[in-house]
Scaffold this motif. Sequence first.
Motif, PDB file in Angstrom:
ATOM      1  N   ARG A 107       0.729  -1.073   0.060  1.00  0.00           N
ATOM      2  CA  ARG A 107       0.005   0.100   0.109  1.00  0.00           C
ATOM      3  C   ARG A 107       0.935   1.344   0.135  1.00  0.00           C
ATOM      4  O   ARG A 107       1.810   1.475   0.958  1.00  0.00           O
ATOM      5  CB  ARG A 107      -0.923  -0.099   1.202  1.00  0.00           C
ATOM      6  CG  ARG A 107      -2.211   0.142   1.090  1.00  0.00           C
ATOM      7  CD  ARG A 107      -3.028   0.110   2.395  1.00  0.00           C
ATOM      8  NE  ARG A 107      -2.507   0.706   3.751  1.00  0.00           N
ATOM      9  CZ  ARG A 107      -1.890  -0.256   4.616  1.00  0.00           C
ATOM     10  NH1 ARG A 107      -1.802  -1.582   4.320  1.00  0.00           N
ATOM     11  NH2 ARG A 107      -1.487   0.175   5.565  1.00  0.00           N
ATOM     12  N   TRP A 108       0.830   2.162  -1.060  1.00  0.00           N
ATOM     13  CA  TRP A 108       1.590   3.523  -0.962  1.00  0.00           C
ATOM     14  C   TRP A 108       0.661   4.519  -0.141  1.00  0.00           C
ATOM     15  O   TRP A 108      -0.229   4.674  -0.514  1.00  0.00           O
ATOM     16  CB  TRP A 108       1.637   3.903  -2.619  1.00  0.00           C
ATOM     17  CG  TRP A 108       2.873   4.814  -2.517  1.00  0.00           C
ATOM     18  CD1 TRP A 108       2.695   6.162  -2.317  1.00  0.00           C
ATOM     19  CD2 TRP A 108       4.243   4.534  -2.954  1.00  0.00           C
ATOM     20  NE1 TRP A 108       3.758   6.756  -2.428  1.00  0.00           N
ATOM     21  CE2 TRP A 108       4.851   5.508  -2.986  1.00  0.00           C
ATOM     22  CE3 TRP A 108       4.886   3.165  -3.592  1.00  0.00           C
ATOM     23  CZ2 TRP A 108       6.074   6.057  -3.478  1.00  0.00           C
ATOM     24  CZ3 TRP A 108       6.320   3.561  -3.792  1.00  0.00           C
ATOM     25  CH2 TRP A 108       6.969   4.728  -3.925  1.00  0.00           C
ATOM     26  N   GLU A 109       1.402   4.737   0.795  1.00  0.00           N
ATOM     27  CA  GLU A 109       0.923   5.880   1.830  1.00  0.00           C
ATOM     28  C   GLU A 109       1.667   6.897   1.562  1.00  0.00           C
ATOM     29  O   GLU A 109       2.712   7.063   1.819  1.00  0.00           O
ATOM     30  CB  GLU A 109       0.853   5.427   3.179  1.00  0.00           C
ATOM     31  CG  GLU A 109      -0.180   4.051   3.208  1.00  0.00           C
ATOM     32  CD  GLU A 109       0.203   3.634   4.897  1.00  0.00           C
ATOM     33  OE1 GLU A 109       1.058   4.092   5.590  1.00  0.00           O
ATOM     34  OE2 GLU A 109      -0.588   2.681   5.078  1.00  0.00           O
ATOM     35  N   TRP A 110       0.782   8.211   1.365  1.00  0.00           N
ATOM     36  CA  TRP A 110       1.732   9.393   1.352  1.00  0.00           C
ATOM     37  C   TRP A 110       1.603  10.187   2.838  1.00  0.00           C
ATOM     38  O   TRP A 110       0.451  10.302   3.229  1.00  0.00           O
ATOM     39  CB  TRP A 110       0.680  10.483   0.352  1.00  0.00           C
ATOM     40  CG  TRP A 110       1.009   9.894  -1.293  1.00  0.00           C
ATOM     41  CD1 TRP A 110       0.230   9.219  -1.886  1.00  0.00           C
ATOM     42  CD2 TRP A 110       2.238   9.914  -1.985  1.00  0.00           C
ATOM     43  NE1 TRP A 110       0.515   8.898  -3.060  1.00  0.00           N
ATOM     44  CE2 TRP A 110       1.762   9.303  -3.056  1.00  0.00           C
ATOM     45  CE3 TRP A 110       3.262  10.365  -1.960  1.00  0.00           C
ATOM     46  CZ2 TRP A 110       2.705   9.117  -4.216  1.00  0.00           C
ATOM     47  CZ3 TRP A 110       4.349  10.387  -2.895  1.00  0.00           C
ATOM     48  CH2 TRP A 110       4.004   9.840  -4.224  1.00  0.00           C
ATOM     49  N   THR A 111       2.704  10.243   3.414  1.00  0.00           N
ATOM     50  CA  THR A 111       2.721  11.008   4.851  1.00  0.00           C
ATOM     51  C   THR A 111       2.669  12.595   4.647  1.00  0.00           C
ATOM     52  O   THR A 111       2.345  12.838   5.707  1.00  0.00           O
ATOM     53  CB  THR A 111       3.818  10.278   5.543  1.00  0.00           C
ATOM     54  OG1 THR A 111       5.132  10.553   4.784  1.00  0.00           O
ATOM     55  CG2 THR A 111       3.720   8.992   5.852  1.00  0.00           C
TER      56      THR A 111
END
Length: 172
Positions: A107-111
């Motif tokens: 899962r690509w999560e943008w922080t």
Amino acid sequence: MRLRNVRRWSCALAIALVALPGAGCSTTRDAELTQSEKTAIADSLKKLVVSAYDLSKPDPVASLMSLYPDDSLVSASAGSVVRTRAQLEEQVRTFWTYVGSNMQKPRWEWTSMTIDVLSPDAAAMTSTYQIPHTTPQGRLHLLGGAWTAIFARRGGRWVIVQEHLSDAPSSP
């Protein structure tokens, strides 16, 4: 005062690296964009990036590469620099073959993601991200880093013409 210097540096960088005629960051050019126009451009770039990095898509390499122009670009990561789309695609494909394909349920999560619209045809993005996933052995694992990208509007579409990726240190 410091923010003004950062903005001035960002504009100089965009002009030097993007090399767009008339893309300068003068106050006259900036005045052409209202805040709502800048917000609309930033929102469209964010949507474009988030969509390209949706790892649930069937061909992640093609999806990631959709952000880049067909001609020249500059991409720096892992201590090397590439200057063509073909070189970058080879790096992305190699990463996906040896690392990405072994990630289970990634899962690509943008922080964080900040987009500074420099002109109607140039923008800078600085973001941080993480990719939680499970290894083939069933262990939880996390990759992540920071990414700065310069976008230019070419042929009616936004593309990344300059970028630098920096991996986050591995956690124990």
